[in-house]
Design an enzyme around this catalytic site. Structure first.
Site, mmCIF file in Angstrom:
data_model
loop_
_atom_site.group_PDB
_atom_site.id
_atom_site.type_symbol
_atom_site.label_atom_id
_atom_site.label_comp_id
_atom_site.label_asym_id
_atom_site.label_seq_id
_atom_site.Cartn_x
_atom_site.Cartn_y
_atom_site.Cartn_z
ATOM 1 N N GLU A 23 -2.337 -29.283 18.555
ATOM 2 C CA GLU A 23 -1.170 -29.984 19.077
ATOM 3 C C GLU A 23 -0.156 -28.989 19.637
ATOM 4 O O GLU A 23 0.577 -29.310 20.578
ATOM 5 C CB GLU A 23 -0.532 -30.836 17.984
ATOM 6 C CG GLU A 23 0.498 -31.827 18.511
ATOM 7 C CD GLU A 23 0.878 -32.875 17.492
ATOM 8 O OE1 GLU A 23 0.215 -33.928 17.448
ATOM 9 O OE2 GLU A 23 1.833 -32.631 16.728
ATOM 10 N N HIS A 62 -24.768 -25.154 6.907
ATOM 11 C CA HIS A 62 -26.166 -25.504 7.130
ATOM 12 C C HIS A 62 -26.314 -26.495 8.280
ATOM 13 O O HIS A 62 -27.379 -26.586 8.886
ATOM 14 C CB HIS A 62 -26.771 -26.104 5.849
ATOM 15 C CG HIS A 62 -27.152 -25.078 4.824
ATOM 16 N ND1 HIS A 62 -28.436 -24.641 4.647
ATOM 17 C CD2 HIS A 62 -26.397 -24.373 3.956
ATOM 18 C CE1 HIS A 62 -28.464 -23.726 3.685
ATOM 19 N NE2 HIS A 62 -27.232 -23.547 3.252
ATOM 20 N N LYS A 76 0.465 -43.172 22.563
ATOM 21 C CA LYS A 76 1.234 -44.224 21.902
ATOM 22 C C LYS A 76 1.597 -45.330 22.888
ATOM 23 O O LYS A 76 1.548 -46.519 22.564
ATOM 24 C CB LYS A 76 2.498 -43.635 21.289
ATOM 25 C CG LYS A 76 2.246 -42.722 20.092
ATOM 26 C CD LYS A 76 3.549 -42.157 19.559
ATOM 27 C CE LYS A 76 3.295 -41.221 18.381
ATOM 28 N NZ LYS A 76 4.562 -40.634 17.867
#
Length: 534
Positions: free
Chosen positions: A320, A349, A453
């Site tokens: 961010e 793994h 948003k």
């Protein structure tokens, strides 16, 4: 040609007091790299110093950036800021003490032993990371995080707390006071209390900016208490504010130790001698590993179960802060470092094969903890403990990567204590600030988050328009296209794909009473509001 041992000795940073080591010797520094970068580094140090002294560091929002003052209030550029930080810490410590003693308790008099934290992003990731890292059986309070607007996720928490609602405190965290996901979580928690005959306000505390929408709700409903978060503290750097300190203090974690570790680390990272500055060395390693450009991936591998959430915390802090379309001059740069990873050795793994044989579009950060456990360990095999094997896998993986020409950084700490975690938080906060200066981006705003948003709000509006059309429908149902045309009659433009997705979600949740009837292809289905007989 310089040997690896020589490089290790030249670039190895350690501080015995804090028990921290930073090794950037495998990041590919050219022999003259520090000298070549010296002028830029000194400019970077000046910029960081100005930031700490209260200069406007976020030009888009014209505000200071002051998370460094949280652990050292004496550095705040204005006495009232330092006083507010110290007063808030004092109030947090007293509040936690009163909760633990049962002086502050639930509506029915039961002591609070559970805490729901309602927040998203930085209001959750930082506190949750520290909670998981330092928490132990027998802590005075258990923390539960509602950090998504997922009904099923909330129901899982409510089910666990069903018989303990009257012993549960809720902290609602929103800096702006208007975060939709947090609002949703708060209302879901309110219903949780009310459905069990409890008054939400007798169990609620807020953390927000004074005067915010959330603060107004808190005042109107007379909640238990309120704690501030200030406009100069960004969400992703808020863990050492009330956002993190209050829930962690309630859990029983030594928040003064956290602050002490951060303060000591911040002092170290003000050093303008780069080889004596662990954050500067790390930022410089990022710079050489990325070429100062976006697109590289940073794989975080903490070899400790307690640090499993550390990569997730760093994802927000780094991505961010650094993921920006434009630099400070307005040039299109598309900066950013993609952070991924999980704990070693178990999770490696799943991707070590690609790290060794796949594209070289990444670098690894190994996180090593020297202390294996409290108490002695048994020997398993080969005269070695399970902790010996853990380190062996770390070192072996690091060497295997180096032999393939893959780059890495290794961060080592002596143990996991409040002081150590405070050091880690401050180290990466500083590294992000320094790297942002080197690549000339604003690390303290997030315009793309606001775009998302806005897009979500548009989807809610489209959903409500579709429901109005369906409720007004007097025929046997409408197709996606017909619903869209009805909405567009008022001059709107409807994205048919989004409308289809919304209708399928409405249909899947019975409370909406939306049903469909197939008549040909999937996209010719007729949607309608179910009648009482259907």
């Amino acid at each position: 040609m310089t040997s690896q041992w020589q490089k290790f000795r030249e670039y190895f940073y350690f501080d015995n007091e804090l028990g921290i080591q930073v090794d950037v010797s495998r990041s590919g520094f050219p022999d003259t790299y520090l000298d070549d970068m010296e002028i830029r580094l000194q400019d970077m140090y000046c910029q960081i110093q100005a930031l700490e002294q209260g200069a406007v560091a976020n030009p888009d929002e014209q505000r200071m950036v002051g998370h460094y003052w949280l652990s050292d209030p004496e550095l705040a550029p204005q006495p009232e800021i330092g006083a507010a930080i110290k007063d808030t810490l004092r109030r947090i410590l007293y509040f936690a003490q009163d909760v633990h003693a049962g002086t502050i308790c639930g509506q029915k008099g039961r002591p609070f032993r559970n805490v729901i934290i309602v927040g998203i992003g930085g209001s959750s990731l930082g506190p949750r990371f520290v909670s998981e890292t330092l928490g132990n059986k027998g802590d005075p309070c258990s923390l539960y995080f509602i950090d998504n607007t997922d009904p099923d996720g909330m129901d899982r928490i409510f089910a666990e707390l069903d018989a303990k609602a009257d012993a549960t405190l809720t902290i609602v965290i929103s800096k702006s006071g208007g975060t939709v996901e947090t609002r949703n979580g708060m209302e879901e928690v309110r219903h949780f209390y009310v459905s069990r005959g409890l008054d939400f306000s007798r169990h609620a505390v807020s953390i927000t900016q004074p005067g915010s929408r959330l603060d107004q709700i808190r005042i109107k409903e007379d909640w238990l208490d309120a704690f501030p978060v200030w406009e100069w503290v960004g969400g992703r750097t808020s863990v050492l504010s009330a956002v993190g300190l209050l829930p962690l203090a309630l859990q029983g974690i030594d928040i003064c130790g956290l602050l002490d570790g951060a303060k000591k680390c911040n002092s170290l990272t003000r050093n303008t001698d780069t080889k004596s500055n662990p954050a500067a060395l790390t930022a410089l390693a990022w710079y050489v590993l990325t070429g100062g450009k976006g697109g590289q991936q940073m794989v975080i591998l903490p070899y400790k179960d307690r640090l499993e959430l550390f990569p997730k915390y760093l994802q927000q802090l780094i991505m961010e802060s650094l993921g920006k379309e434009k630099d400070l001059d307005g040039n299109i740069v598309h900066q950013g470092i993609t952070v991924l990873g999980n704990k070693g050795t178990s999770d490696q793994h799943s991707y070590i094969q690609q790290l060794l044989d796949g594209p070289s579009n990444f670098f690894v950060t190994f996180i090593e903890v020297l202390k294996d456990r409290d108490g002695d360990s048994i020997q398993i095999a080969e005269e070695s403990t399970s902790g010996d094997y853990l380190q062996a896998f770390l070192l072996g993986t690091r060497n295997a990567l180096s032999n393939k020409g893959r780059k890495s950084i290794t961060l080592t700490v002596r143990d996991l204590s409040p002081v150590t975690i405070g050091v880690l938080i401050a180290l990466y906060e500083r590294t992000v600030s320094m790297y942002a200066q080197l690549v000339h981006v604003n690390a303290y705003h997030q315009p793309a988050v606001e775009m998302a948003k806005k897009g979500a709000q548009e989807m809610i509006q489209l959903k409500n328009l579709a429901l109005r059309v369906l409720k007004a429908c007097k025929t046997g149902g409408l197709t996606v296209e017909e619903i869209a045309l009805e909405i567009e009659a008022d001059g709107s433009v409807v994205d048919r794909e989004m409308l289809y997705k919304i209708l399928k979600h409405l249909e899947a949740n019975r409370g909406n009473r939306i049903i469909s009837q197939k008549s040909g292809s999937e996209f010719e289905a007729l949607y309608q509001v179910a009648s009482d007989q259907q």
